[in-house]
Design a protein around this motif. Structure first.
Motif, PDB file in Angstrom:
ATOM      1  N   ARG A 163       0.843  -1.194   0.000  1.00  0.00           N
ATOM      2  CA  ARG A 163       0.000   0.000   0.000  1.00  0.00           C
ATOM      3  C   ARG A 163       0.879   1.244   0.000  1.00  0.00           C
ATOM      4  O   ARG A 163       1.683   1.442   0.911  1.00  0.00           O
ATOM      5  N   CYS A 164       0.704   2.092  -1.015  1.00  0.00           N
ATOM      6  CA  CYS A 164       1.546   3.282  -1.183  1.00  0.00           C
ATOM      7  C   CYS A 164       0.676   4.494  -1.508  1.00  0.00           C
ATOM      8  O   CYS A 164      -0.515   4.369  -1.788  1.00  0.00           O
ATOM      9  N   SER A 165       1.293   5.663  -1.503  1.00  0.00           N
ATOM     10  CA  SER A 165       0.610   6.866  -1.980  1.00  0.00           C
ATOM     11  C   SER A 165       0.573   6.812  -3.506  1.00  0.00           C
ATOM     12  O   SER A 165       1.004   5.824  -4.112  1.00  0.00           O
ATOM     13  N   HIS A 166       0.113   7.880  -4.150  1.00  0.00           N
ATOM     14  CA  HIS A 166       0.054   7.879  -5.615  1.00  0.00           C
ATOM     15  C   HIS A 166       1.437   7.788  -6.254  1.00  0.00           C
ATOM     16  O   HIS A 166       1.582   7.351  -7.383  1.00  0.00           O
ATOM     17  N   GLY A 167       2.472   8.198  -5.522  1.00  0.00           N
ATOM     18  CA  GLY A 167       3.838   8.017  -6.005  1.00  0.00           C
ATOM     19  C   GLY A 167       4.320   9.039  -7.012  1.00  0.00           C
ATOM     20  O   GLY A 167       5.376   8.859  -7.618  1.00  0.00           O
ATOM     21  N   ASN A 168       3.596  10.131  -7.181  1.00  0.00           N
ATOM     22  CA  ASN A 168       4.015  11.143  -8.152  1.00  0.00           C
ATOM     23  C   ASN A 168       5.041  12.124  -7.591  1.00  0.00           C
ATOM     24  O   ASN A 168       5.576  12.956  -8.336  1.00  0.00           O
ATOM     25  N   GLN A 169       5.327  12.034  -6.310  1.00  0.00           N
ATOM     26  CA  GLN A 169       6.292  12.936  -5.699  1.00  0.00           C
ATOM     27  C   GLN A 169       7.681  12.709  -6.294  1.00  0.00           C
ATOM     28  O   GLN A 169       8.131  11.574  -6.424  1.00  0.00           O
ATOM     29  N   LEU A 170       8.371  13.802  -6.603  1.00  0.00           N
ATOM     30  CA  LEU A 170       9.745  13.728  -7.103  1.00  0.00           C
ATOM     31  C   LEU A 170      10.704  13.871  -5.930  1.00  0.00           C
ATOM     32  O   LEU A 170      10.603  14.814  -5.139  1.00  0.00           O
ATOM     33  N   ARG A 171      11.635  12.936  -5.825  1.00  0.00           N
ATOM     34  CA  ARG A 171      12.582  12.930  -4.721  1.00  0.00           C
ATOM     35  C   ARG A 171      14.001  12.642  -5.213  1.00  0.00           C
ATOM     36  O   ARG A 171      14.204  12.115  -6.311  1.00  0.00           O
ATOM     37  N   ASP A 172      14.958  12.953  -4.352  1.00  0.00           N
ATOM     38  CA  ASP A 172      16.375  12.726  -4.629  1.00  0.00           C
ATOM     39  C   ASP A 172      16.860  11.614  -3.705  1.00  0.00           C
ATOM     40  O   ASP A 172      17.067  11.832  -2.511  1.00  0.00           O
ATOM     41  N   PHE A 173      17.015  10.409  -4.256  1.00  0.00           N
ATOM     42  CA  PHE A 173      17.422   9.242  -3.469  1.00  0.00           C
ATOM     43  C   PHE A 173      18.884   8.879  -3.717  1.00  0.00           C
ATOM     44  O   PHE A 173      19.376   8.990  -4.841  1.00  0.00           O
ATOM     45  N   LEU A 174      19.552   8.428  -2.656  1.00  0.00           N
ATOM     46  CA  LEU A 174      20.946   7.992  -2.750  1.00  0.00           C
ATOM     47  C   LEU A 174      21.118   6.719  -1.921  1.00  0.00           C
ATOM     48  O   LEU A 174      20.631   6.627  -0.787  1.00  0.00           O
TER      49      LEU A 174
END
Length: 313
Positions: A204-215
């Protein structure tokens, strides 16, 4: 190696103290520092896990000023990599523990300075920035924390900066953005999706449209060690410099685990106040510290999935 020669080599080694050494980032820093020839002193509030000739564990509660004083007297570090903080998922954002850790961290830094410490690196956070701007640059984006966690981190950065100006200490502040990898708390996004799919349960997740910077966490650790070894001073973003949507990460995990049918995008609401975009300017990290990531997103996720498979048997 002759005994005298070994003693000389020991004296030439840099002595570093790592707080938060058993944490998500700290455990990866230890291995890198040992490979680079440091005499590493690691502090934990838990039971001592062991030591070698170049890795020495110290048990101490960093929120106890007396224990901090004794720790610094015993370890006598020339360099300090301070990673310890209160980071319980969800509750850390508004917890009064953040104030406690500002006080504890300031005491640790003061004892380090009084003991003759020369180089300090502290882990900060992207939560120090004003998230309304989306794109975060060290010298352009305002620092306007929207949480007690971010305010605590930024308050410590201001205080450390003032202490540095009063003496000869060299200090840098690594503002860490989003990270993932082995040993991450299972409630966070990447491990929660991986473990759900491995168990055959809906993710179960949010809509997932958020842009993020992952490392990837191993890259985060490598960047912090590179920062420690550099002469850079002040705040610097620790991030990839690349924006990716959360659903891209979620779908990449699902593709590797053949679990697309178990994804439930939109099943969770987006937390209030969460920005649509949060991306780091990493020019200082590349050009002044001289560091770039070694892992692609796909490589990092592959290693992370493999680690969780081992944990779940």
């Amino acid at each position: 190696m002759p005994q005298d020669e070994g003693r000389v080599l020991r004296l030439m080694m840099k002595r570093v103290l790592v707080s938060g050494a058993t944490g998500f980032i700290g455990r990866h820093c230890l291995e890198l520092l040992l490979k680079r020839g440091y005499e590493v002193h690691a502090v934990t509030a838990r039971s001592i896990t062991g030591e070698s000739s170049d890795l020495q564990w110290h048990r101490a509660d960093l929120t106890d000023p007396l224990q901090v004083k004794k720790l610094l007297q015993k370890a006598a570090p020339e360099e300090l990599l301070h990673l310890a903080w209160y980071v319980a998922p969800g509750s850390c954002w508004g917890s009064m523990e953040n104030i406690r850790w500002v006080e504890a961290s300031l005491q640790l830094v003061r004892e380090f300075i009084d003991g003759g410490g020369r180089r300090l690196v502290v882990s900060g956070s992207c939560a120090e920035y004003d998230w309304r701007y989306g794109y975060c640059s060290e010298h352009l984006t305002p620092t306007r924390p929207g949480s007690l966690y971010g305010a605590g981190k930024h308050a410590l950065q201001v205080l450390v900066d003032a202490l540095v100006k009063e003496g000869s200490l060299s200090a840098a502040w690594g503002r860490i953005f989003y990270l993932y990898g082995p040993h991450e708390h299972p409630q966070r996004l990447v491990p929660s999706v991986i473990t759900s799919l491995l168990r055959g349960e809906p993710a179960r997740c949010s809509h997932g449209n958020q842009l993020r910077d992952f490392l990837y966490v191993k890259d985060v650790a490598a960047a912090l060690v590179a920062l420690l070894e550099s002469d850079f001073q002040g705040p610097v973003n620790i991030a990839s410099g690349q924006a990716v949507t959360l659903k891209t990460i979620i779908n990449t995990i699902a593709d590797r685990l053949d679990g697309a049918g178990l994804l439930r995008l939109g099943a969770r609401p987006v937390p209030e106040g969460e920005p649509a975009v949060l991306l780091a300017d990493t020019r200082l990290l590349r050009e002044k510290v001289g560091w770039e990531p070694a892992y692609t997103l796909e490589q990092g996720l592959e290693e992370t999935i493999g680690w969780w498979k081992e944990q779940l048997g």
